[in-house]
Enzyme design. Structure first.
Site, mmCIF file in Angstrom:
data_model
loop_
_atom_site.group_PDB
_atom_site.id
_atom_site.type_symbol
_atom_site.label_atom_id
_atom_site.label_comp_id
_atom_site.label_asym_id
_atom_site.label_seq_id
_atom_site.Cartn_x
_atom_site.Cartn_y
_atom_site.Cartn_z
ATOM 1 N N ASP A 233 -30.882 -18.942 15.212
ATOM 2 C CA ASP A 233 -30.983 -19.804 14.027
ATOM 3 C C ASP A 233 -32.323 -20.504 14.018
ATOM 4 O OD1 ASP A 233 -28.424 -20.907 12.039
ATOM 5 O OD2 ASP A 233 -30.424 -21.825 11.865
ATOM 6 N N TYR B 130 -31.108 -14.282 -5.609
ATOM 7 C CA TYR B 130 -30.114 -14.101 -4.546
ATOM 8 C C TYR B 130 -29.260 -12.849 -4.813
ATOM 9 C CZ TYR B 130 -26.122 -15.675 -1.592
ATOM 10 O OH TYR B 130 -25.115 -15.792 -0.668
ATOM 11 N N LYS C 109 -28.942 -9.698 -2.320
ATOM 12 C CA LYS C 109 -27.646 -9.405 -1.709
ATOM 13 C C LYS C 109 -27.186 -7.983 -2.012
ATOM 14 C CE LYS C 109 -26.429 -12.961 0.688
ATOM 15 N NZ LYS C 109 -26.661 -12.832 2.157
ATOM 16 N N HIS D 256 -20.298 30.185 -4.620
ATOM 17 C CA HIS D 256 -19.586 30.518 -3.386
ATOM 18 C C HIS D 256 -20.458 31.208 -2.338
ATOM 19 C CE1 HIS D 256 -16.054 29.338 -5.588
ATOM 20 N NE2 HIS D 256 -16.354 30.202 -6.527
HETATM 21 P P1 NAI Z 1 -25.058 -21.571 6.274
HETATM 22 O O1 NAI Z 1 -26.185 -22.214 5.560
HETATM 23 O O2 NAI Z 1 -24.081 -22.455 6.964
HETATM 24 O O3 NAI Z 1 -25.594 -20.540 7.333
HETATM 25 C C1 NAI Z 1 -26.798 -19.863 7.174
HETATM 26 C C2 NAI Z 1 -27.623 -20.076 8.433
HETATM 27 O O4 NAI Z 1 -28.770 -19.254 8.378
HETATM 28 C C3 NAI Z 1 -28.112 -21.477 8.583
HETATM 29 O O5 NAI Z 1 -27.676 -21.999 9.822
HETATM 30 C C4 NAI Z 1 -29.610 -21.352 8.503
HETATM 31 O O6 NAI Z 1 -30.312 -22.282 9.365
HETATM 32 C C5 NAI Z 1 -29.851 -19.968 8.956
HETATM 33 N N1 NAI Z 1 -31.115 -19.436 8.484
HETATM 34 C C6 NAI Z 1 -31.683 -19.619 7.262
HETATM 35 N N2 NAI Z 1 -32.851 -18.968 7.204
HETATM 36 C C7 NAI Z 1 -33.030 -18.361 8.404
HETATM 37 C C8 NAI Z 1 -34.047 -17.527 8.948
HETATM 38 N N3 NAI Z 1 -35.124 -17.193 8.217
HETATM 39 N N4 NAI Z 1 -33.897 -17.073 10.172
HETATM 40 C C9 NAI Z 1 -32.814 -17.399 10.929
HETATM 41 N N5 NAI Z 1 -31.826 -18.215 10.472
HETATM 42 C C10 NAI Z 1 -31.940 -18.667 9.212
HETATM 43 O O7 NAI Z 1 -24.317 -20.669 5.216
HETATM 44 P P2 NAI Z 1 -23.025 -19.691 5.296
HETATM 45 O O8 NAI Z 1 -22.218 -20.027 4.146
HETATM 46 O O9 NAI Z 1 -22.451 -19.695 6.619
HETATM 47 O O10 NAI Z 1 -23.721 -18.333 4.978
HETATM 48 C C11 NAI Z 1 -23.814 -17.254 5.868
HETATM 49 C C12 NAI Z 1 -24.179 -16.013 5.096
HETATM 50 O O11 NAI Z 1 -23.123 -15.704 4.200
HETATM 51 C C13 NAI Z 1 -25.393 -16.142 4.225
HETATM 52 O O12 NAI Z 1 -26.127 -14.937 4.249
HETATM 53 C C14 NAI Z 1 -24.836 -16.363 2.847
HETATM 54 O O13 NAI Z 1 -25.726 -15.967 1.832
HETATM 55 C C15 NAI Z 1 -23.602 -15.535 2.901
HETATM 56 N N6 NAI Z 1 -22.570 -15.895 1.931
HETATM 57 C C16 NAI Z 1 -21.806 -17.017 2.118
HETATM 58 C C17 NAI Z 1 -20.824 -17.316 1.197
HETATM 59 C C18 NAI Z 1 -19.933 -18.475 1.406
HETATM 60 O O14 NAI Z 1 -18.970 -18.629 0.621
HETATM 61 N N7 NAI Z 1 -20.174 -19.290 2.393
HETATM 62 C C19 NAI Z 1 -20.629 -16.532 -0.029
HETATM 63 C C20 NAI Z 1 -21.404 -15.312 -0.067
HETATM 64 C C21 NAI Z 1 -22.357 -15.060 0.880
#
Ligand code: NAI
Length: 737
Positions: free
Chosen positions: A38, A162, A166, A516
């Site tokens: 992270d 986004y 995605k 065929h």
């Molecule tokens: P979150 O914000 O809690 O987790 C994302 C993490 O990625 C963060 O901890 C952030 O510091 C880290 N991050 C951001 N840029 C980075 C980089 N360049 N390198 C390394 N780490 C980086 O969000 P969440 O909800 O847990 O999302 C996880 C994934 O799921 C994301 O890709 C998000 O787009 C996707 N997603 C989530 C949904 C939801 O309902 N939570 C819905 C659809 C997709």
């Protein structure tokens, strides 16, 4: 057994919080060594901190798990993999999870909003995965997760950047699934819904709290386990529910006519049909997707002939609206003749997989064999010439696009065992045209004669994709129906392999479609390789039944019906499942390697063993002739009108046994569509024969010539003696009973 990740090394990107943290904890709990990556950025990608990853690593270690932190951005993909290898020496699983949001309405989306999103999500996933790829390939194991989003699948206001990134990840995953397959490197995509800092701005707080990341993680763990063979899948997951998504495609419409320009007006006029999802298909590969398009092209190239093969997955459709059942039904195709010798019979038997390996196949492979016979399903070969010669194109009221014609079903009935040489003439008639909405069904009946004698009847069920909607009826009493097998385990299963050259061999029996044999032509049709003829699998299945239930005796064969479902590739094994219900053997044929059903709703009707060998039926004092009359009765039921036309006479029979009258029969082939009844003739018979039960059987089995029987006094004739010549038409077929 619980799913263990002991010995596996897992990298989860963006694992400092939200979903990623949950995955990291879950993998570690099940024994994996986890790299918690992270960057520690804010939700928009700003800032940097090691705290987030460190905290998760601490949590894992506190529980006795193995984890290290990595603080690089996924944009430095190589570094993430390097630190994984440095820490644990290998990489087994990559979960591409890191993400940020920069939501803006499209008009306000800046270059930076666009680029940052693409860089973190799409490019970051690419870079991390590429760095891991060769390690996974070399060790012949790898599991990769891409994290897409409902916003990408369906679109979402304010998330153009986004959504694009995605769904880009889904495209990336689709191809990695194909490239990695043979190395046991699988790639799947999830579209999660969970409460996290990314969703707390758009979801009410209680929903954020209740949609827990722990309701998503188990899917990710399963997809990443070595037991899971899923590859290239897309899953929506949230709140403890998981669903799989796939593409659906309408039957579509071909809006181009041969030798005519394609115009936007035709596209407009066909728009409803193009967008109509009735009978939609679900293509799963570029090959399947292209198949319909290439079928249009290849069939145009091959002159618009009917392809006698079950490539029914083809889907685009014709713009033809020129079906007029009233005009078409009853029309006859030009008659065709088919000359053959034992060579064609033997070639056909080899084409449907007979082999000298099997001693009881020799009677179909060696013309010098005392019981040399022609396989019953050879009966389709003379009749298909009518179709192959493109006769359908000349039928008024059938103004259809012949590039869209598919062979859907086949029925074949024999009225006598096929000869092993001779000249056969086939007459084809359009007996019905049905409107199935998405397409039209043409029922083509083909009667095949040897001289005047009817030898076989075929019904071709031809499906014309996209030609429906002309307001016709949906079903026909003329259609020979396919029937589902009984709902129980099959009574017999035969597995038989086709050879690499099965189609190359089968086509020599008369279906010359390059699909065929020619790889480039097959590729145009969307197939990886040339496919086997549907009628070849049909021949395999029929001889499996003949061997298993009729001791390879072709005279026991009465009829066969099949529905073609999917193509078979030469070299695959056919698994014929059989259920015996009296004299009807239901069959289903699968490709053993894929378990795909290729022939469905199928059955073979046999003559009972007793019917087939009347000699054995004198037990109980019954008359042997009873069985022959029973069979004559069945035949009149099926073919009465034909016979009435040919014979036009009423025959009375007096059968004697031990010098006494034992039975009387009347065969009426003059009135209506013919009839048989036991008893004396109510009106006047044109001719009446008196003969003993034994001599009757001699005549029937061809051992006693009727003229000789007459002159020797064994057969007495009253009435129009000339009509006895027509006896041949009725009795000759039973000579081999
Ligand atoms: P979150 O914000 O809690 O987790 C994302 C993490 O990625 C963060 O901890 C952030 O510091 C880290 N991050 C951001 N840029 C980075 C980089 N360049 N390198 C390394 N780490 C980086 O969000 P969440 O909800 O847990 O999302 C996880 C994934 O799921 C994301 O890709 C998000 O787009 C996707 N997603 C989530 C949904 C939801 O309902 N939570 C819905 C659809 C997709």
């Amino acid at each position: 057994m619980s799913l263990s990740f002991e010995g596996r090394v897992v990298l989860v990107t963006g694992a400092g919080g939200g979903l990623g943290r949950e995955y990291a904890l879950a993998f570690a709990e099940r024994g994996a060594s986890v790299v918690v990556n992270d960057l520690g950025a804010d939700t928009k990608g700003g800032g940097k901190s090691s705290a987030a990853a460190d905290k998760v690593v601490e949590e894992i270690r506190a529980k006795g798990g193995k984890a290290v932190a990595n603080y690089d951005s996924v944009e430095d993909g190589e570094k993430l993999i390097q630190s994984t290898l440095d820490a644990f020496g290998r990489i087994d699983v990559v979960v591409n999870n890191a993400g940020i949001l920069r939501d803006r309405s499209f008009a306000r989306t800046s270059d930076l909003d666009w680029d940052l999103i693409q860089r973190v999500h799409l490019r970051g996933s690419f870079l991390v995965t590429r760095a891991a790829w060769n390690h996974m390939k070399n060790q012949k194991f790898g599991r990769i997760i891409m994290t897409a989003s409902a916003a990408g699948i369906y679109g979402n206001f304010g998330q153009a950047n986004y959504s694009a990134a995605k769904l880009g990840m889904l495209g990336l995953a689709n191809t990695l699934a194909i490239e990695g397959r043979k190395y046991n490197v699988h790639c799947n995509t999830i579209a999660p819904v969970a409460g996290s800092r990314l969703t707390e701005t758009v979801m009410p707080p209680d929903l954020v709290a209740s949609l827990k990341p722990e309701y998503v993680a188990p899917l990710v763990l399963w997809l990443c386990h070595e037991q899971c063979q899923e590859n290239g899948g897309l899953f929506e997951v949230g709140a403890g529910w998981i669903g799989k998504l796939r593409w659906e495609r309408s039957q579509g419409r071909t809006v181009r006519q041969k030798n005519q320009p394609m115009t936007p007006e035709v596209v407009r006029d066909q728009w409803d049909k193009i967008c109509d999802f009735t009978d939609a298909t679900k293509p799963t590969s570029v090959q399947e997707s292209l198949q319909s398009i290439m079928t249009v092209l290849s069939q145009v190239e091959s002159g618009g002939e009917v392809g006698v093969n079950p490539t029914a997955a083809a889907a685009s459709a014709t713009s033809a609206s020129g079906i007029n059942p009233a005009e078409a039904v009853g029309q006859k195709l030009p008659p065709t003749t088919f000359n053959f010798t034992h060579t064609q019979c033997i070639l056909y038997a080899l084409g449907v997989g007979m082999s000298t390996k099997d001693p009881d196949h020799l009677r179909f492979l060696y013309e010098g064999h005392p019981d040399f016979s022609c396989l019953p399903t050879f009966g389709v070969i003379p009749s298909q010439a009518a179709m192959m010669d493109g006769g359908l194109t000349s039928i008024p009221g059938l103004n259809i696009d012949f590039t869209q014609v598919l062979h859907g079903e086949q029925y074949l009935e024999l009225y006598r065992p096929l000869p092993t040489s001779g000249k056969l003439t086939s007459e084809a008639t359009i007996v019905d045209v049905l409107d199935k909405g998405s397409g039209a069904v043409i029922l083509l009946d083909v009667n095949t004669y040897s001289g005047d004698e009817l030898v076989s009847y075929n019904q071709f069920t031809v499906f014309v994709v996209g030609a429906g909607g002309f307001g016709g009826k949906r079903t026909s009493e003329k259609a020979k129906p396919s029937l589902p097998p009984p709902k129980r385990a099959p009574d017999a299963v035969v597995i038989d392999s086709t050879t690499r050259d099965q189609a190359a061999l089968y086509r020599l029996s008369g279906d010359w479609n390059p699909l065929h044999i020619d790889p480039s032509f097959a590729a145009m049709g969307g197939f990886k390789a040339p496919i086997l003829h549907g009628l070849c699998s049909f021949g395999f299945a029929a001889r499996h039944v003949l061997k298993h239930f009729a001791d390879n005796d072709p005279s026991r064969f009465k009829a066969i019906k099949v529905r073609f479902v999917k193509p078979v590739m030469p070299g695959q094994s056919l698994q014929t499942e059989m259920w015996k219900e009296g004299n009807r053997i239901h069959i289903q044929c699968k490709v053993k390697e894929t378990d795909a059903v290729v022939l469905a709703g199928a059955y073979v009707d046999l003559h009972g063993a007793s019917e087939a060998s009347p000699e054995s039926l004198t037990q109980g004092g019954g008359l042997q002739s009873e069985l022959v009359f029973a069979e004559i009765g069945r035949r009149i039921k099926d073919l009465g009108s034909e016979l009435v036309k040919k014979v036009n006479a009423v025959f009375g029979w007096e059968i004697t046994k031990d010098g006494k009258s034992a039975a009387q029969w009347t065969i009426d082939l003059k009135n209506g569509s013919g009839s048989l009844h036991k008893g004396p003739c109510s009106g006047k018979a044109d001719v009446t024969f008196t003969v003993s039960d034994e001599d009757f059987m001699e005549v029937v089995m061809g051992k006693l010539n009727p003229q000789k029987a007459f002159f020797s006094g064994k057969l007495k004739v009253r009435g129009n003696i000339m009509l006895s010549q027509k006896l041949e038409v009725i009795l000759k077929d039973y000579a081999k009973l």
